[in-house]
Design an enzyme around this catalytic site. Structure first.
Site, short mmCIF file in Angstrom:
data_model
loop_
_atom_site.label_atom_id
_atom_site.label_comp_id
_atom_site.label_asym_id
_atom_site.label_seq_id
_atom_site.Cartn_x
_atom_site.Cartn_y
_atom_site.Cartn_z
N ALA A 71 1.15 -0.98 -0.11
CA ALA A 71 0.23 0.52 0.69
C ALA A 71 0.56 1.03 -0.02
O ALA A 71 1.97 1.22 0.52
CB ALA A 71 -0.69 0.16 0.86
N ASP A 72 0.11 2.39 -0.46
CA ASP A 72 1.13 3.59 -0.35
C ASP A 72 -0.40 4.76 -0.61
O ASP A 72 -0.90 4.67 -1.37
CB ASP A 72 2.10 3.45 -1.78
CG ASP A 72 2.97 4.80 -1.54
OD1 ASP A 72 3.68 4.65 -0.60
OD2 ASP A 72 2.76 5.69 -2.11
N THR A 73 0.23 5.59 0.40
CA THR A 73 -0.29 6.61 0.03
C THR A 73 -0.08 8.30 0.07
O THR A 73 1.27 8.99 0.60
CB THR A 73 -1.34 6.68 1.59
OG1 THR A 73 -2.36 5.25 2.35
CG2 THR A 73 -2.18 8.01 2.50
#
Length: 195
Positions: A71-73
């Site tokens: 995941a990457d925000t």
């Protein structure tokens, strides 16, 4: 759960760990270490998706497991992709830019099924509205150190909660993992019971 059938969270983020654990998901953590620079011309959603996929693949290449969650925000304001601030001055610049205007928080996530060599990846967007921030408010928040390892220099679940007037979309997405979507996709892929 055997090592070859386990779920692996490819992230060192304590917020993602807490969110996934709160849903009752059994998993292990094995952070990935990949470069997080956008490619020229890459859209924010494509950028977050690419990093999520790369994190899942990189972790799957080095440890045992079945399902790997990357995941990457990112925070996007006026077309600028805001990652983690480089220093206090950068954090102040970001918070000044976010002051009083809406922005988007995009989390790309990818679930790699190593046994099937298949990938499911999605990007979830939440619109966040900040109140106008006073300069002393920004400086006090930066002095806590909280903004330094957060995309867009803030954490909605922490000291920045009072800055947010409203959100449109997933709250957990803003924290760092769109939990409803991730859990449903884990079920869909057979990683959780009740598929």
């Amino acid at each position: 759960m055997t090592a070859t059938e386990r779920i692996v969270l490819a992230s060192a983020s304590p917020r993602r760990l807490e969110l996934l654990a709160s849903a009752g998901v059994e998993f292990v953590v094995a952070a990935s270490d990949i470069p997080e620079e956008p490619i020229p011309g890459e859209s924010p959603a494509d950028f977050s998706l690419r990093l999520a996929r790369d994190k899942a693949f990189a972790t799957a290449a080095r440890i045992e497991g079945r399902w790997f969650i990357g995941a990457d925000t990112i925070v996007v304001c006026d077309g600028e992709i805001m990652g983690k601030p480089a220093d206090a001055a950068d954090a102040e610049r970001m918070l000044n830019k976010l002051s009083g205007v809406p922005h988007e928080v995009i989390t790309g996530y990818a679930i790699y099924d190593k046994a099937r060599d298949s990938m499911l990846a999605k990007a979830v967007t939440t619109r966040v509205f900040f109140k106008p921030l006073r300069p002393e408010e920004i400086r006090a928040y930066i002095a806590t150190g909280c903004p330094m390892d957060k995309a867009g220099a803030y954490a909605i679940q922490g000291g920045a909660a009072h800055m947010v007037t409203r959100i449109d979309g997933s709250y957990t997405n803003v924290v760092g993992l769109p939990l409803c979507e991730v859990v449903e996709d884990l079920r869909l892929l057979g990683a959780l019971g009740g598929a």
